[in-house]
Design a protein around this motif. Structure first.
Motif, mmCIF file in Angstrom:
data_model
loop_
_atom_site.group_PDB
_atom_site.id
_atom_site.type_symbol
_atom_site.label_atom_id
_atom_site.label_comp_id
_atom_site.label_asym_id
_atom_site.label_seq_id
_atom_site.Cartn_x
_atom_site.Cartn_y
_atom_site.Cartn_z
ATOM 1 N N LEU A 163 0.866 -1.184 0.000
ATOM 2 C CA LEU A 163 0.000 0.000 0.000
ATOM 3 C C LEU A 163 0.898 1.228 0.000
ATOM 4 O O LEU A 163 1.892 1.279 0.726
ATOM 5 C CB LEU A 163 -0.877 -0.030 1.255
ATOM 6 C CG LEU A 163 -1.872 1.094 1.514
ATOM 7 C CD1 LEU A 163 -2.976 1.076 0.484
ATOM 8 C CD2 LEU A 163 -2.466 0.944 2.921
ATOM 9 N N SER A 164 0.565 2.215 -0.821
ATOM 10 C CA SER A 164 1.364 3.437 -0.882
ATOM 11 C C SER A 164 0.457 4.657 -0.847
ATOM 12 O O SER A 164 -0.425 4.808 -1.694
ATOM 13 C CB SER A 164 2.227 3.450 -2.154
ATOM 14 O OG SER A 164 3.025 4.609 -2.198
ATOM 15 N N LEU A 165 0.659 5.503 0.153
ATOM 16 C CA LEU A 165 -0.071 6.764 0.274
ATOM 17 C C LEU A 165 0.904 7.877 -0.095
ATOM 18 O O LEU A 165 1.915 8.080 0.595
ATOM 19 C CB LEU A 165 -0.584 6.967 1.702
ATOM 20 C CG LEU A 165 -1.720 6.048 2.190
ATOM 21 C CD1 LEU A 165 -1.229 4.628 2.426
ATOM 22 C CD2 LEU A 165 -2.319 6.584 3.481
ATOM 23 N N GLN A 166 0.619 8.582 -1.175
ATOM 24 C CA GLN A 166 1.579 9.522 -1.742
ATOM 25 C C GLN A 166 1.038 10.952 -1.712
ATOM 26 O O GLN A 166 0.104 11.291 -2.441
ATOM 27 C CB GLN A 166 1.924 9.112 -3.181
ATOM 28 C CG GLN A 166 2.496 7.705 -3.286
ATOM 29 C CD GLN A 166 2.751 7.271 -4.719
ATOM 30 O OE1 GLN A 166 2.526 8.026 -5.674
ATOM 31 N NE2 GLN A 166 3.220 6.033 -4.892
ATOM 32 N N HIS A 167 1.602 11.757 -0.826
ATOM 33 C CA HIS A 167 1.284 13.195 -0.733
ATOM 34 C C HIS A 167 -0.228 13.440 -0.584
ATOM 35 O O HIS A 167 -0.791 14.320 -1.246
ATOM 36 C CB HIS A 167 1.817 13.942 -1.953
ATOM 37 C CG HIS A 167 3.291 13.775 -2.157
ATOM 38 N ND1 HIS A 167 4.229 14.390 -1.351
ATOM 39 C CD2 HIS A 167 3.987 13.035 -3.062
ATOM 40 C CE1 HIS A 167 5.444 14.062 -1.756
ATOM 41 N NE2 HIS A 167 5.332 13.237 -2.783
ATOM 42 N N LEU A 168 -0.876 12.680 0.296
ATOM 43 C CA LEU A 168 -2.324 12.819 0.467
ATOM 44 C C LEU A 168 -2.671 14.075 1.253
ATOM 45 O O LEU A 168 -2.103 14.346 2.315
ATOM 46 C CB LEU A 168 -2.910 11.602 1.192
ATOM 47 C CG LEU A 168 -2.830 10.230 0.517
ATOM 48 C CD1 LEU A 168 -3.731 9.240 1.246
ATOM 49 C CD2 LEU A 168 -3.205 10.309 -0.957
ATOM 50 N N ASP A 169 -3.619 14.841 0.738
ATOM 51 C CA ASP A 169 -4.231 15.972 1.443
ATOM 52 C C ASP A 169 -5.723 15.720 1.548
ATOM 53 O O ASP A 169 -6.320 15.105 0.662
ATOM 54 C CB ASP A 169 -4.035 17.290 0.673
ATOM 55 C CG ASP A 169 -2.616 17.829 0.775
ATOM 56 O OD1 ASP A 169 -1.817 17.254 1.532
ATOM 57 O OD2 ASP A 169 -2.317 18.820 0.089
ATOM 58 N N LYS A 170 -6.318 16.202 2.630
ATOM 59 C CA LYS A 170 -7.771 16.217 2.742
ATOM 60 C C LYS A 170 -8.211 17.630 3.081
ATOM 61 O O LYS A 170 -7.892 18.161 4.153
ATOM 62 C CB LYS A 170 -8.278 15.240 3.806
ATOM 63 C CG LYS A 170 -9.794 15.257 3.960
ATOM 64 C CD LYS A 170 -10.508 14.907 2.658
ATOM 65 C CE LYS A 170 -12.012 15.047 2.780
ATOM 66 N NZ LYS A 170 -12.710 14.773 1.508
ATOM 67 N N ILE A 171 -8.918 18.247 2.140
ATOM 68 C CA ILE A 171 -9.436 19.599 2.322
ATOM 69 C C ILE A 171 -10.949 19.556 2.144
ATOM 70 O O ILE A 171 -11.448 19.145 1.096
ATOM 71 C CB ILE A 171 -8.816 20.578 1.303
ATOM 72 C CG1 ILE A 171 -7.286 20.505 1.349
ATOM 73 C CG2 ILE A 171 -9.291 21.999 1.568
ATOM 74 C CD1 ILE A 171 -6.596 21.227 0.215
ATOM 75 N N TYR A 172 -11.681 19.967 3.159
ATOM 76 C CA TYR A 172 -13.147 19.925 3.088
ATOM 77 C C TYR A 172 -13.688 21.154 2.347
ATOM 78 O O TYR A 172 -12.956 22.104 2.069
ATOM 79 C CB TYR A 172 -13.730 19.849 4.503
ATOM 80 C CG TYR A 172 -13.484 18.505 5.162
ATOM 81 C CD1 TYR A 172 -14.241 17.394 4.813
ATOM 82 C CD2 TYR A 172 -12.477 18.347 6.111
ATOM 83 C CE1 TYR A 172 -14.019 16.160 5.404
ATOM 84 C CE2 TYR A 172 -12.241 17.112 6.712
ATOM 85 C CZ TYR A 172 -13.021 16.026 6.349
ATOM 86 O OH TYR A 172 -12.780 14.803 6.922
ATOM 87 N N ASP A 173 -14.961 21.101 2.048
ATOM 88 C CA ASP A 173 -15.596 22.168 1.268
ATOM 89 C C ASP A 173 -15.513 23.527 1.954
ATOM 90 O O ASP A 173 -15.536 24.566 1.292
ATOM 91 C CB ASP A 173 -17.065 21.826 0.997
ATOM 92 C CG ASP A 173 -17.221 20.650 0.043
ATOM 93 O OD1 ASP A 173 -16.240 20.370 -0.688
ATOM 94 O OD2 ASP A 173 -18.289 20.015 0.036
#
Length: 352
Positions: A4-14
């Motif tokens: 599994l590879s998570l690459q530069h993940l961002d989470k920005i909500y509305d």
């Protein structure tokens, strides 16, 4: 199982609130990774992005060298175990465990064999005809794990699965999860706020704060060589003691005590001579006998160890002594530090 590879993940909500910043992690086939941190640090949000329950704002998610960033949850071949079990109360344990396989119309004989095999692994063989409300919390969590096992997914996801259990059941179920991982050699991503779970379960720990990864490493690396003040204060129970000290003439000088530095520590702190830094000492690295005077205000006997809480001048300190102690409030104990950690006061980073 799978990588599994998570690459530069961002989470920005509305509403423009960002919950996760530039999350990077490569999980090897069969590795047990634990995401740990306080409430609101972004660990569950990260897990939900892997599951497909939250959209990924930026970055890529790779499972077995395949980009699944935009794939719906059902196509990612993952299984998730939730905090609240998420069992169907009107179904038997057998029906709950077989539900997802029936939904995708698998062969009936294969479903039966998979359910029986999972039930044997989890010690649920004699519970299959019961309803969830007839089981204990620990048994229901095992059913939730069994429902994940029968799917033979590429990745198992656990979202604080032990939070609803009492202390005794948490310990027992934690051991069962560890045995399950060894038996299945499964790739697992596990979220918790409980550092005991992180330290005892993980091959590697991802420590998070305010949406940022603070450190990734083995449990021993995070405990023994924390990257910064946050990790040092979060990992370890009781938490590390911190003191502002001035480095001067081969000593770490604080209001109320002075500690001699070893030659190795002097070399490490050569650039900080005359400056104020943060000295960190774990309670278990404090021993009786020395030149630091602790005025006791409480004594907590835990059987094999005793927590002694007190003051060094105006600074609060917790010591963890081996064996049984009977100090009283107002007693003075002389102690010394047999292992010390140093942190830059401005950046909070460890001084290596």
């Amino acid at each position: 199982m799978s990588s599994l590879s998570l690459q530069h993940l961002d989470k920005i909500y509305d509403n423009k609130v960002q919950a996760v910043f530039d999350f990077n992690l490569d999980v090897k086939d069969g590795e047990f990774i634990v995401l740990v941190g306080p409430s609101g640090c972004g660990k569950s949000t990260t897990l939900r992005m892997v599951a497909g329950l939250e959209d990924i704002s930026k970055g890529k998610l790779i499972i077995d060298n395949k980009d699944v960033t935009k794939m719906p949850p059902k196509d990612r071949d993952i299984a998730m175990v939730f905090q609240n079990y998420a069992l169907y109360g009107h179904m038997t344990i057998y029906e709950n465990m077989a539900f997802s396989l029936n939904l995708r119309r698998d062969n009936k004989n294969e479903i039966h064999q998979k359910v029986l095999a999972a039930a044997e692994i989890l010690g649920l063989t004699d519970q299959l005809n019961k309803k969830p409300n007839q089981l204990s919390g620990g048994q229901r969590q095992r059913v939730a794990m069994g429902r994940a096992i029968v799917r033979t997914p590429k990745v198992f996801l656990f979202d604080e699965p032990l939070s609803n259990l009492d202390a005794k059941l948490r310990g027992a179920t934690r051991r069962e999860i560890l045995l399950l991982h060894k038996r299945l050699n499964a790739t697992m991503l596990y979220v918790t706020h409980d550092q005991t779970e992180a330290l005892t379960l993980a091959d590697r720990i991802v420590c998070m704060s305010m949406g940022h990864v603070q450190q990734i490493g083995t449990p021993l690396e995070l405990y023994d060589t924390p990257a910064n003040l946050f990790v040092a204060g979060f990992i370890g129970l009781p938490p590390m003691n911190f003191f502002d000290v001035e480095i001067k003439d081969g000593q770490a000088i604080c209001d109320g005590f002075a500690v001699d530095l070893t030659p190795e520590e002097k070399d490490r702190l050569v650039d900080y001579d005359g400056k104020t830094i943060v000295l960190g000492v774990r309670p278990e690295n404090i021993v009786e006998g020395g030149n630091v005077s602790v005025e006791v205000f409480s004594n907590e006997n835990l059987g094999q160890t005793t927590l002694v809480n007190g003051m060094v001048n105006k600074h609060r300190i917790t010591c963890k002594f081996r064996d049984w102690c009977n100090y009283k409030a107002g007693d003075t104990v002389q102690v010394s530090f047999n292992r010390k950690h140093f942190f830059d006061k401005e950046t909070g980073n460890a001084i290596r």
